[in-house]
Design an enzyme around this catalytic site. Structure first.
Site, PDB file in Angstrom:
ATOM      1  CB  CYS A  19      -1.198  -0.136   1.038  1.00  0.00           C
ATOM      2  SG  CYS A  19      -0.179  -0.497   3.193  1.00  0.00           S
ATOM      3  CG  ASN A  22       4.408  -1.962   5.551  1.00  0.00           C
ATOM      4  OD1 ASN A  22       5.147  -1.912   5.399  1.00  0.00           O
ATOM      5  ND2 ASN A  22       3.720  -2.727   4.809  1.00  0.00           N
ATOM      6  CB  CYS A  24      -3.699   1.091   7.197  1.00  0.00           C
ATOM      7  SG  CYS A  24      -3.361   2.785   8.062  1.00  0.00           S
ATOM      8  NE  ARG A  25      -4.427   1.187   2.037  1.00  0.00           N
ATOM      9  CZ  ARG A  25      -4.424   2.115   0.929  1.00  0.00           C
ATOM     10  NH1 ARG A  25      -4.834   2.358   0.088  1.00  0.00           N
ATOM     11  NH2 ARG A  25      -3.345   3.038   0.509  1.00  0.00           N
ATOM     12  CB  SER A  26      -0.348  -3.437   2.509  1.00  0.00           C
ATOM     13  OG  SER A  26       0.990  -2.669   3.431  1.00  0.00           O
ATOM     14  CG  ASP A 137      -5.317   5.717   2.512  1.00  0.00           C
ATOM     15  OD1 ASP A 137      -4.726   4.994   3.557  1.00  0.00           O
ATOM     16  OD2 ASP A 137      -4.034   6.687   2.289  1.00  0.00           O
TER      17      ASP A 137
HETATM   18  P1  4NP Z   1      -1.744   2.768   4.343  1.00  0.00           P
HETATM   19  O1  4NP Z   1      -2.396   4.043   4.756  1.00  0.00           O
HETATM   20  O2  4NP Z   1      -1.051   3.014   2.793  1.00  0.00           O
HETATM   21  O3  4NP Z   1      -2.843   2.027   4.110  1.00  0.00           O
HETATM   22  O4  4NP Z   1      -0.857   2.374   5.103  1.00  0.00           O
HETATM   23  C1  4NP Z   1      -2.138   5.261   4.934  1.00  0.00           C
HETATM   24  C2  4NP Z   1      -0.900   5.570   6.004  1.00  0.00           C
HETATM   25  C3  4NP Z   1      -0.295   6.650   6.140  1.00  0.00           C
HETATM   26  C4  4NP Z   1      -0.404   7.878   5.138  1.00  0.00           C
HETATM   27  C5  4NP Z   1      -1.402   7.091   4.020  1.00  0.00           C
HETATM   28  C6  4NP Z   1      -1.599   6.129   3.869  1.00  0.00           C
HETATM   29  N1  4NP Z   1       0.753   9.386   6.005  1.00  0.00           N
HETATM   30  O5  4NP Z   1      -0.062   9.584   4.459  1.00  0.00           O
HETATM   31  O6  4NP Z   1       0.457   9.119   6.318  1.00  0.00           O
END
Ligand code: 4NP
Length: 170
Positions: A19, A22, A24-26, A137
Protein backbone atom coordinates in the site's frame (compact mmCIF):
# COMPACT_ATOMS: atom_id res chain seq x y z
CA UNK A 1 -8.83 -29.78 -2.48
CA UNK A 2 -5.54 -31.01 -3.97
CA UNK A 3 -2.38 -30.89 -1.90
CA UNK A 4 -0.16 -30.50 -4.95
CA UNK A 5 2.21 -27.54 -4.83
CA UNK A 6 1.69 -24.77 -7.36
CA UNK A 7 4.97 -25.26 -9.15
CA UNK A 8 6.00 -28.59 -10.65
CA UNK A 9 9.43 -28.40 -8.98
CA UNK A 10 7.67 -28.51 -5.61
CA UNK A 11 8.72 -25.04 -4.54
CA UNK A 12 6.34 -22.92 -2.50
CA UNK A 13 5.31 -19.42 -3.44
CA UNK A 14 6.07 -16.12 -1.76
CA UNK A 15 3.57 -13.28 -1.66
CA UNK A 16 3.80 -9.66 -0.60
CA UNK A 17 1.26 -6.88 -0.14
CA UNK A 18 1.82 -3.22 -0.91
CA UNK A 19 0.00 0.00 0.00
CA UNK A 20 1.25 3.56 0.46
CA UNK A 21 2.38 3.75 4.10
CA UNK A 22 2.58 0.05 5.09
CA UNK A 23 0.85 0.79 8.39
CA UNK A 24 -2.87 0.31 7.61
CA UNK A 25 -3.89 -1.88 4.66
CA UNK A 26 -0.90 -4.00 3.67
CA UNK A 27 0.10 -5.15 7.19
CA UNK A 28 -3.57 -6.09 7.63
CA UNK A 29 -3.46 -8.00 4.32
CA UNK A 30 -0.28 -9.79 5.41
CA UNK A 31 -1.87 -10.79 8.74
CA UNK A 32 -5.12 -11.90 7.10
CA UNK A 33 -3.27 -13.99 4.50
CA UNK A 34 -1.16 -15.69 7.16
CA UNK A 35 -4.26 -16.42 9.24
CA UNK A 36 -6.29 -17.72 6.27
CA UNK A 37 -3.36 -19.85 5.04
CA UNK A 38 -3.16 -21.46 8.46
CA UNK A 39 -6.92 -21.90 8.81
CA UNK A 40 -7.25 -23.42 5.33
CA UNK A 41 -4.33 -25.76 6.08
CA UNK A 42 -2.29 -24.45 3.18
CA UNK A 43 0.99 -23.66 4.90
CA UNK A 44 2.66 -26.22 2.63
CA UNK A 45 1.92 -24.03 -0.40
CA UNK A 46 3.19 -20.70 0.87
CA UNK A 47 6.77 -19.85 1.71
CA UNK A 48 6.96 -16.20 2.73
CA UNK A 49 4.29 -13.57 3.38
CA UNK A 50 5.40 -9.96 3.78
CA UNK A 51 4.28 -6.38 3.17
CA UNK A 52 5.78 -2.97 2.36
CA UNK A 53 4.82 0.50 1.21
CA UNK A 54 5.54 2.46 -1.94
CA UNK A 55 6.57 5.26 0.43
CA UNK A 56 8.95 5.16 3.37
CA UNK A 57 6.94 7.78 5.34
CA UNK A 58 6.36 5.38 8.22
CA UNK A 59 9.44 3.16 7.91
CA UNK A 60 10.22 1.58 11.30
CA UNK A 61 6.69 2.13 12.66
CA UNK A 62 4.32 -0.60 13.80
CA UNK A 63 0.85 -0.98 12.28
CA UNK A 64 -1.72 1.78 12.86
CA UNK A 65 -3.64 1.09 16.10
CA UNK A 66 -6.92 0.86 14.14
CA UNK A 67 -5.42 -1.94 12.00
CA UNK A 68 -4.33 -3.71 15.19
CA UNK A 69 -7.78 -3.25 16.80
CA UNK A 70 -9.65 -4.43 13.72
CA UNK A 71 -7.44 -7.48 13.28
CA UNK A 72 -7.71 -8.30 16.96
CA UNK A 73 -11.52 -7.93 16.89
CA UNK A 74 -11.55 -10.48 14.07
CA UNK A 75 -9.21 -12.90 15.86
CA UNK A 76 -6.22 -12.20 13.62
CA UNK A 77 -2.81 -11.46 15.15
CA UNK A 78 -0.87 -8.66 13.44
CA UNK A 79 2.82 -7.96 13.87
CA UNK A 80 4.88 -5.95 11.38
CA UNK A 81 7.44 -3.16 11.09
CA UNK A 82 6.81 -0.77 8.19
CA UNK A 83 9.33 -0.58 5.37
CA UNK A 84 9.54 0.77 1.84
CA UNK A 85 9.57 -1.53 -1.19
CA UNK A 86 13.07 -2.53 -2.41
CA UNK A 87 14.13 -3.47 -5.93
CA UNK A 88 15.10 -6.93 -4.62
CA UNK A 89 11.44 -7.52 -3.69
CA UNK A 90 10.58 -7.84 -7.37
CA UNK A 91 12.91 -10.85 -7.61
CA UNK A 92 12.11 -12.31 -4.20
CA UNK A 93 8.30 -12.53 -4.41
CA UNK A 94 6.20 -14.49 -6.88
CA UNK A 95 3.25 -12.15 -6.34
CA UNK A 96 3.08 -8.55 -5.19
CA UNK A 97 -0.51 -7.50 -4.51
CA UNK A 98 -1.39 -3.81 -4.65
CA UNK A 99 -4.25 -2.38 -2.60
CA UNK A 100 -5.29 0.37 -5.03
CA UNK A 101 -4.57 1.52 -8.57
CA UNK A 102 -1.99 4.08 -7.51
CA UNK A 103 0.02 1.40 -5.66
CA UNK A 104 -0.32 -0.81 -8.74
CA UNK A 105 0.95 1.85 -11.14
CA UNK A 106 3.83 2.82 -8.82
CA UNK A 107 4.92 -0.82 -8.52
CA UNK A 108 4.73 -1.39 -12.27
CA UNK A 109 6.80 1.73 -12.86
CA UNK A 110 9.48 0.55 -10.39
CA UNK A 111 9.64 -3.08 -11.47
CA UNK A 112 13.05 -3.99 -12.95
CA UNK A 113 12.67 -5.40 -16.46
CA UNK A 114 12.65 -9.19 -16.45
CA UNK A 115 12.16 -9.59 -12.68
CA UNK A 116 9.86 -12.41 -11.66
CA UNK A 117 7.13 -10.83 -9.52
CA UNK A 118 3.62 -10.84 -10.88
CA UNK A 119 2.13 -7.49 -9.90
CA UNK A 120 -1.62 -7.46 -9.49
CA UNK A 121 -4.43 -5.65 -7.79
CA UNK A 122 -5.36 -7.91 -4.87
CA UNK A 123 -9.00 -7.11 -5.70
CA UNK A 124 -8.58 -9.12 -8.91
CA UNK A 125 -9.51 -11.99 -6.57
CA UNK A 126 -12.90 -10.47 -5.81
CA UNK A 127 -15.78 -12.87 -6.44
CA UNK A 128 -18.35 -11.02 -4.34
CA UNK A 129 -20.24 -8.31 -6.24
CA UNK A 130 -21.03 -6.58 -2.95
CA UNK A 131 -17.35 -5.89 -2.28
CA UNK A 132 -15.29 -3.18 -3.94
CA UNK A 133 -12.15 -4.44 -5.72
CA UNK A 134 -10.17 -1.41 -4.58
CA UNK A 135 -8.99 -1.43 -0.97
CA UNK A 136 -9.19 2.30 -0.47
CA UNK A 137 -7.07 4.17 2.02
CA UNK A 138 -8.79 4.12 5.46
CA UNK A 139 -6.14 6.31 7.15
CA UNK A 140 -8.14 9.55 7.31
CA UNK A 141 -11.52 7.95 8.02
CA UNK A 142 -13.15 6.21 10.97
CA UNK A 143 -13.05 2.59 12.17
CA UNK A 144 -15.69 1.55 9.58
CA UNK A 145 -13.09 1.94 6.85
CA UNK A 146 -10.77 -0.51 8.59
CA UNK A 147 -13.53 -3.08 9.02
CA UNK A 148 -14.45 -2.67 5.34
CA UNK A 149 -10.80 -3.23 4.38
CA UNK A 150 -10.71 -6.32 6.58
CA UNK A 151 -13.78 -7.85 4.91
CA UNK A 152 -12.30 -7.21 1.45
CA UNK A 153 -8.87 -8.58 2.34
CA UNK A 154 -10.28 -11.70 4.00
CA UNK A 155 -12.40 -12.46 0.94
CA UNK A 156 -9.56 -11.81 -1.54
CA UNK A 157 -7.11 -13.93 0.48
CA UNK A 158 -9.49 -16.89 0.66
CA UNK A 159 -10.30 -16.65 -3.05
CA UNK A 160 -6.60 -16.58 -3.91
CA UNK A 161 -5.89 -19.59 -1.67
CA UNK A 162 -8.81 -21.56 -3.13
CA UNK A 163 -7.44 -20.99 -6.64
CA UNK A 164 -3.97 -21.92 -5.50
CA UNK A 165 -5.25 -25.16 -3.97
CA UNK A 166 -7.18 -25.95 -7.12
CA UNK A 167 -4.03 -25.40 -9.16
CA UNK A 168 -5.73 -22.77 -11.32
CA UNK A 169 -3.51 -19.94 -10.08
CA UNK A 170 -0.30 -19.47 -12.05
P1 4NP B 1 -1.73 2.70 4.21
O1 4NP B 1 -2.41 4.03 4.80
O2 4NP B 1 -1.17 3.08 2.85
O3 4NP B 1 -2.88 1.77 4.09
O4 4NP B 1 -0.67 2.28 5.19
C1 4NP B 1 -1.75 5.26 4.93
C2 4NP B 1 -0.96 5.49 6.02
C3 4NP B 1 -0.32 6.71 6.17
C4 4NP B 1 -0.49 7.70 5.21
C5 4NP B 1 -1.28 7.45 4.10
C6 4NP B 1 -1.90 6.22 3.96
N1 4NP B 1 0.13 8.95 5.38
O5 4NP B 1 -0.08 9.82 4.51
O6 4NP B 1 0.86 9.16 6.35
Amino acid sequence: MTKEPLYSDGSRISVAFCCLGNICRSPMAEAVMRHATNEMKMLHLIDEIDSFGTSGFHAGDGPDRRTVQTCRANGVPVNHVSRQVRLSDFEKFDYIFAMDRENLEDLKYMQPRGSKAKIMLFGDYCEDPKLDRIVSDPYYGGPDGFQRSFRQLDHFARTFLKKLAAGTEQ
